[in-house]
Design an enzyme around this catalytic site. Sequence first.
Site, mmCIF file in Angstrom:
data_model
loop_
_atom_site.group_PDB
_atom_site.id
_atom_site.type_symbol
_atom_site.label_atom_id
_atom_site.label_comp_id
_atom_site.label_asym_id
_atom_site.label_seq_id
_atom_site.Cartn_x
_atom_site.Cartn_y
_atom_site.Cartn_z
ATOM 1 N N CYS A 140 0.842 -1.195 0.000
ATOM 2 C CA CYS A 140 0.000 0.000 0.000
ATOM 3 C C CYS A 140 0.884 1.254 0.000
ATOM 4 O O CYS A 140 1.494 1.571 -1.007
ATOM 5 C CB CYS A 140 -0.952 -0.038 1.187
ATOM 6 S SG CYS A 140 -2.341 1.128 1.048
ATOM 7 N N HIS A 146 -3.573 -5.330 0.103
ATOM 8 C CA HIS A 146 -3.046 -5.835 1.374
ATOM 9 C C HIS A 146 -3.106 -7.367 1.377
ATOM 10 O O HIS A 146 -4.090 -7.957 1.824
ATOM 11 C CB HIS A 146 -3.862 -5.286 2.549
ATOM 12 C CG HIS A 146 -3.674 -3.822 2.788
ATOM 13 N ND1 HIS A 146 -2.808 -3.332 3.726
ATOM 14 C CD2 HIS A 146 -4.243 -2.742 2.192
ATOM 15 C CE1 HIS A 146 -2.845 -2.013 3.720
ATOM 16 N NE2 HIS A 146 -3.705 -1.621 2.790
ATOM 17 N N GLU A 175 -1.796 -9.460 3.242
ATOM 18 C CA GLU A 175 -1.795 -10.063 4.585
ATOM 19 C C GLU A 175 -3.185 -10.444 5.059
ATOM 20 O O GLU A 175 -3.330 -11.308 5.932
ATOM 21 C CB GLU A 175 -1.146 -9.113 5.599
ATOM 22 C CG GLU A 175 -1.866 -7.800 5.825
ATOM 23 C CD GLU A 175 -1.373 -6.674 4.926
ATOM 24 O OE1 GLU A 175 -1.653 -5.496 5.232
ATOM 25 O OE2 GLU A 175 -0.709 -6.979 3.911
#
Length: 590
Positions: A399, A526, A528
């Site tokens: 990001c 993102h 994750e």
Amino acid sequence: MKYVLVTGGVISGVGKGVIASSIGTILKSSGIAVTSIKIDPYINIDAGTFSPYEHGEVFVLDDGGEVDLDLGNYERFLDITLHRDNNITTGKVYQDVINKERRGDYLGKTVQVVPHITDSIQEWVIRVAKRPVEGSQIPDVCIIELGGTIGDIEGMPFVEAFRQFQFRVKKENFCCVHVSLVPQPKTTGEQKTKPTQSSVRELRGLGLSPDLVVCRSNTPLIDAVKQKVSLFCHVEPEQVFCVHDVSSLYRVPLLLASQGAKEFFTNRLHLTGFEKSPLRHMAKWKELADRHDRLLKEVTIVLVGKYTQLEDAYASVIKSLQHSALAISHRLDLKYIEAADLEPSMIHEDAQKYHQAWKELVGANGILVPGGFGVRGTEGKILAAQWARTKNVPFLGVCLGLQCAVIEFTRNVLELTDSHSTEFNPNTEHPVVIEMPEHNPGQMGGTMRLGKRKTLFKVKNSLVKKLYHNKEYVEERHRHRYEVNPTYTEKIEAKGMKFVGRSEDGERMEIMELEGHPYYVGVQYHPEYISRPMKPSPPYLGLLLASTGRLTSYINRGCRPSPRMSFCESEEDMSDEEVADLTAKLNLEA
């Protein structure tokens, strides 16, 4: 439908989320379909406007819901996809009731906490609990975590709602689990049960009697303490479980299973017709926990961030790094660097911090620059990206991390010295990062590009594409307001920084790679958020592989794990012999 309510006592942060997730893991291992709900008694509509310092990270779901980070625990442990309605807040409930009142749904009646708020809570729970998971499967059990601690004034409407709810759904379909702290003062070393007794007394006074008391402690409960909790908390000794400090979270489901959690819930909730032997899922948790404890090799990753004082601010990022490190059989040595400490101005403010920050950055095997907002520390992140680029250190920018890498590249390679993001310098001569056209700045909450979006690979020979097993596109979750300015991409790519992944319309730069570098990758999304313990996120896995010098061999094998890596793309990748061997380790009948 069966319901398991998990409450907490004595202190917040006692581990309700992990224990609730672990209960779900145990049930799922027996073939039971599980969903979960997290209740947060704050008045905020969602977690989107929270400061990371106060509440940790904001977890984003496929549908764009900005929710409590505990929902990340549920998704990772249970490997399911949740929705924004799986996070209930006081703000959402009151907003729902007020909207009904404005429409005249209550036909002129006085709107009150009881019954209107409590009814709304119960109806919400029933509606969400029956929502299909993992395709079209209707859940068998819904696990509900009530945030905060029993006795908090803001949680009272929810406790009253569940007091009523237990009679609405009948006792055989409702189970209450109370998680309480058992402190052990260093002065005496004695495990103290008084806080737990008081907490359970408070809970029972509000109309809920726990079916299971889970005691959190530093060390395993001695039998005398367990008997005392049983005596004063009105439960059988078999209904007192202990979750003491363990080497990793992967051991919590195994710890509960060893105390008979599976048998307790199947008997208490009359769950019949499911597997009596553990499935591959639970056996894999055992293998994962054992491997975590055996790790000898170490890899050092530095996280250059802005909220490093609170670990929960990067909860999903840390979990993703741990998943990837475990997949390649390395122990993660994660160091945090406050981004502002890398900036030259810090020399005059605190030279020791400045030199320490650079010492840790220089000594790292890999560098991660995660997302964030605001100008503070931005130049430090840009300097970290420059170090990684010029010194061939494996780098992953997520990001804002991607945006900082682009700013650094345009300044030092394209020689656009004034280049910047309009978020930090609205008057920059070279706005290489700009605000998205559809962003509505008139309101803070829910104005970003949120949720799962498709990213198309635009080139055939891409490192990141190989890590994603040569898929033509990937779907990942987003949370951002700014993006790389497409008017600069041609100049940037001409110098070797390639945007190999873009949005469906081709206007948004989603994945960046630097030619000739061992691993210099940036992603606007993102990754994750959808990393799993047994299915690590490809960009994070690439960072860890590059940081240990094993990326090239992994790519040459067609991105298949070696015997030393020991992780599976899915549980079904395990052979029957492996399952039988791991099951035997659990001392359970296969």
